[in-house]
Each structure stands twice: as structure tokens, then as C-alpha cells.
Design a protein around this motif. Structure first.
Motif, mmCIF file in Angstrom:
data_model
loop_
_atom_site.group_PDB
_atom_site.id
_atom_site.type_symbol
_atom_site.label_atom_id
_atom_site.label_comp_id
_atom_site.label_asym_id
_atom_site.label_seq_id
_atom_site.Cartn_x
_atom_site.Cartn_y
_atom_site.Cartn_z
ATOM 1 N N SER A 68 -8.762 -10.804 -2.273
ATOM 2 C CA SER A 68 -8.254 -10.057 -1.127
ATOM 3 C C SER A 68 -9.012 -10.502 0.113
ATOM 4 O O SER A 68 -10.121 -11.029 0.031
ATOM 5 N N ARG B 249 -4.143 -8.018 -0.567
ATOM 6 C CA ARG B 249 -4.389 -8.453 -1.944
ATOM 7 C C ARG B 249 -3.498 -9.637 -2.290
ATOM 8 O O ARG B 249 -2.383 -9.765 -1.778
ATOM 9 N N VAL C 104 -10.737 -2.054 -7.950
ATOM 10 C CA VAL C 104 -11.128 -2.963 -6.882
ATOM 11 C C VAL C 104 -12.649 -2.990 -6.804
ATOM 12 O O VAL C 104 -13.290 -1.928 -6.823
#
Length: 169
Positions: free
Chosen positions: A23, A28, A100
């Protein structure tokens, strides 16, 4: 020595497939990758090549950290998902289970065998792919597995052709 048989030779090698995610600035990206290899033992380095036609390449130009997810022989749907959709036209992460990292790198829950890497260098030799050399920061694995290979996805249609690359030499 002729290169006309390169496709046949590489088809016989049938290297494993990976999915690379990253990202940059909140955007992303992820794609199916067939060109990759360990590049050093000490220090631990890994290389992967991204197609200049892919959305992931464009995001990678602004990224420092990546996840290299190794596909197993049961991950055909993940391979099709990341290999046949265009990130410029769809959010490849919509509906997927992922977390993430603190650096913003998406980690796919269904693909737990992975490396977290930091880009050291990017080489553009004028071809349709660029090589990223990366330092291995972390390794995550569930143990041994059988790799998914291109021969197991014979009918996959890529999201982009090589002729669509962002920058022509």
C-alpha cells in the motif's frame, strides 16, 4: 543459443506462484506474481518482479514495505482473484479477510505463508517487468506445503497484457 523455446523451458520449470501485496498513501494493491526468488542468504534478501501493466506496480513505486504470500496447491481461487482482476478497476481486497501491518501492508488471512519485506532497490532494465530487491523483515509459516504452480492454472486470463505497461522502454 535460441530464446524461441523460453516459454517451453520455463513451462517445464513451473515455478511456484506468489501474491504480493502493498500500500501507499492509503491505496492498497496486490497481484499474482510468477517471477521471484530468494536472492541472498546473509543478509536475507528476496526479489520479485512486477509487471509494469499492473496497478500494483504503480503503487509499488511509492511503497517501501510489501508482503510476499506463498500460494499452496489449494489456493487456486486466491490466485485467480489476484491474477485476473485489475486493481485499477476493482478493490481486490473487498470481501477478503485481511489485516494491515503498522506500515499499511495488507496481510491476507487465507495465505498465511509469507514474508514481510522492505524494498532495497528497484531495477528497471527496460523490459515489461521491474525487479524489486527486498530485505526480509519477518517470516510467517504454517509449516511445509505444496506450492501452487502455473500449470495448475492453465486457463487464467491476466487482468492486463504486457502491452499495457505504464512505461514503455
Amino acid at each position: 543459443m535460441s530464446t524461441s523455446g523460453l516459454d517451453d523451458l520455463m513451462g517445464s520449470v513451473d515455478s511456484p506462484l506468489i501474491v504480493v501485496t502493498t500500500s501507499a498513501e492509503g491505496e492498497r494493491a496486490g497481484c499474482l506474481v510468477g517471477f521471484h526468488s530468494q536472492a541472498s542468504i546473509d543478509p536475507e534478501h528476496y526479489c520479485f518482479w512486477l509487471s509494469k501493466a499492473n496497478h500494483t506496480y504503480r503503487v509499488a513505486l511509492r511503497s517501501e514495505r510489501f508482503a510476499v504470500h506463498f500460494l499452496t496447491d489449494v489456493d487456486r481461487e486466491s490466485a485467480r482473484h489476484f491474477g485476473s482482476l485489475s486493481g485499477m478497476e476493482t478493490d481486490k481486497f473487498a470481501g477478503l479477510d485481511f489485516t494491515v501491518t503498522e506500515d499499511g501492508v495488507p496481510l491476507l488471512a487465507d495465505l498465511p505463508n509469507r514474508l514481510i519485506v522492505e524494498r532495497i532497490a528497484m531495477l528497471d532494465d527496460g523490459s515489461d517487468h521491474v525487479c524489486l530487491t527486498a530485505r526480509v523483515l519477518a517470516t510467517e509459516t504454517t509449516g511445509g506445503f505444496a506450492s501452487l504452480r502455473p500449470s495448475q492454472l492453465g486457463d487464467l486470463t491476466p487482468g492486463h497484457s504486457a502491452e499495457e505497461r505504464a512505461i514503455r522502454p
